[in-house]
Design a protein around this motif. Sequence first.
Motif, mmCIF file in Angstrom:
data_model
loop_
_atom_site.group_PDB
_atom_site.id
_atom_site.type_symbol
_atom_site.label_atom_id
_atom_site.label_comp_id
_atom_site.label_asym_id
_atom_site.label_seq_id
_atom_site.Cartn_x
_atom_site.Cartn_y
_atom_site.Cartn_z
ATOM 1 N N ASP A 28 41.103 -11.949 -28.983
ATOM 2 C CA ASP A 28 39.656 -12.088 -28.818
ATOM 3 C C ASP A 28 38.888 -11.476 -29.980
ATOM 4 O OD1 ASP A 28 40.319 -9.482 -28.079
ATOM 5 O OD2 ASP A 28 38.966 -9.425 -26.361
ATOM 6 N N ARG A 71 43.769 -21.441 -26.242
ATOM 7 C CA ARG A 71 43.297 -20.207 -25.609
ATOM 8 C C ARG A 71 44.351 -19.105 -25.739
ATOM 9 N NH1 ARG A 71 44.602 -23.823 -21.903
ATOM 10 N NH2 ARG A 71 42.458 -24.559 -21.830
ATOM 11 N N GLY A 72 43.866 -17.879 -25.570
ATOM 12 C CA GLY A 72 44.751 -16.734 -25.529
ATOM 13 C C GLY A 72 44.446 -15.898 -24.305
ATOM 14 N N VAL A 73 45.484 -15.336 -23.695
ATOM 15 C CA VAL A 73 45.313 -14.475 -22.530
ATOM 16 C C VAL A 73 45.960 -13.129 -22.847
ATOM 17 C CG1 VAL A 73 45.765 -14.142 -20.080
ATOM 18 C CG2 VAL A 73 45.345 -16.457 -20.962
ATOM 19 N N GLU A 74 45.136 -12.087 -22.923
ATOM 20 C CA GLU A 74 45.635 -10.742 -23.209
ATOM 21 C C GLU A 74 45.048 -9.760 -22.202
ATOM 22 O OE1 GLU A 74 45.310 -9.347 -27.172
ATOM 23 O OE2 GLU A 74 46.154 -11.152 -28.075
ATOM 24 N N GLU A 121 40.866 -13.951 -20.855
ATOM 25 C CA GLU A 121 41.129 -15.271 -21.416
ATOM 26 C C GLU A 121 40.054 -15.593 -22.447
ATOM 27 O OE1 GLU A 121 41.385 -19.884 -19.872
ATOM 28 O OE2 GLU A 121 42.298 -18.289 -18.652
ATOM 29 N N THR A 122 40.488 -16.005 -23.626
ATOM 30 C CA THR A 122 39.570 -16.279 -24.734
ATOM 31 C C THR A 122 39.862 -17.658 -25.295
ATOM 32 O OG1 THR A 122 39.578 -13.924 -25.314
ATOM 33 C CG2 THR A 122 38.743 -15.454 -26.974
ATOM 34 N N ASP A 123 38.811 -18.436 -25.532
ATOM 35 C CA ASP A 123 38.987 -19.739 -26.167
ATOM 36 C C ASP A 123 39.417 -19.556 -27.610
ATOM 37 O OD1 ASP A 123 38.231 -21.147 -23.903
ATOM 38 O OD2 ASP A 123 36.132 -21.317 -24.519
ATOM 39 N N THR A 176 48.559 -22.283 -24.652
ATOM 40 C CA THR A 176 48.061 -20.941 -24.380
ATOM 41 C C THR A 176 48.985 -19.898 -24.992
ATOM 42 O OG1 THR A 176 47.054 -21.646 -22.303
ATOM 43 C CG2 THR A 176 47.501 -19.289 -22.541
ATOM 44 N N ARG A 197 50.261 -16.127 -24.707
ATOM 45 C CA ARG A 197 50.337 -15.109 -23.656
ATOM 46 C C ARG A 197 51.389 -14.071 -24.027
ATOM 47 N NH1 ARG A 197 55.105 -15.750 -21.359
ATOM 48 N NH2 ARG A 197 56.028 -17.816 -21.038
ATOM 49 N N TYR A 223 52.543 -11.127 -28.189
ATOM 50 C CA TYR A 223 52.028 -12.370 -27.616
ATOM 51 C C TYR A 223 52.470 -13.538 -28.484
ATOM 52 C CZ TYR A 223 49.085 -9.196 -24.957
ATOM 53 O OH TYR A 223 48.643 -8.191 -24.129
#
Length: 226
Positions: free
Chosen positions: A70, A108-111, A115-117, A125, A127, A165
Amino acid sequence: MTAESATGAGPSTGSGTGRKRVAVLDYGSGNVHSVVKALARAGADVELTRDPAAVMNADGLLVPGVGAFDAVISQLREVRGDELIDRRLAGGRAVLGICVGEQVMFERGVERGVETDGLGQWPGTVRELRAPVLPHMGWNTVDAPEGSRLFAGIEHERFYFVHSYAATEWTLEGRGEATKPLVTWAEHGERFVAAAENGPLTATQFHPEKSGEAGIQLLRNWIATF
């Protein structure tokens, strides 16, 4: 706005040298100076810059990335890096993303539950890896596909990774063999995308600038594609 130039043998003399010009996008990411030096060793005239004209006019653009997904996205957008990357790719101009610079090319990324575009150049994605030890830090081998230009002559070398990630799936398909993306995989707990070659867009999860002579050769291979 900062800029610096480097070559393998002193100050940049521009396109008259016959060397390819590579811009390293200066948007606040760390570790950029080692990237500049590695590109110079690989034979490029290098400029660290966020100037839109310099970014657009370079033969190649390298997008570094260190830290959280993000934060990198936010920093990129602050300097309109997302627009510059999109414009270059739309014109078929070479772009190379490294580490988080690869990750942000996905949707997207999930950390840590956030969740961030991403930039949306590729579906998928990013992750956290399912692995007994994180981060994945150190040298690892890769499984490069037949026909890879990026890994030509270095298919069996090891490369240096520092990450927790990654993208673990690849769903984008080309319209034929000529446009089919070439995806390189590595494994740490599970398989993940170690590199991808998709037309003008190339990216690596590992750090070529920290990967010794194999990393320099990979950068040479990339420069030879444009």
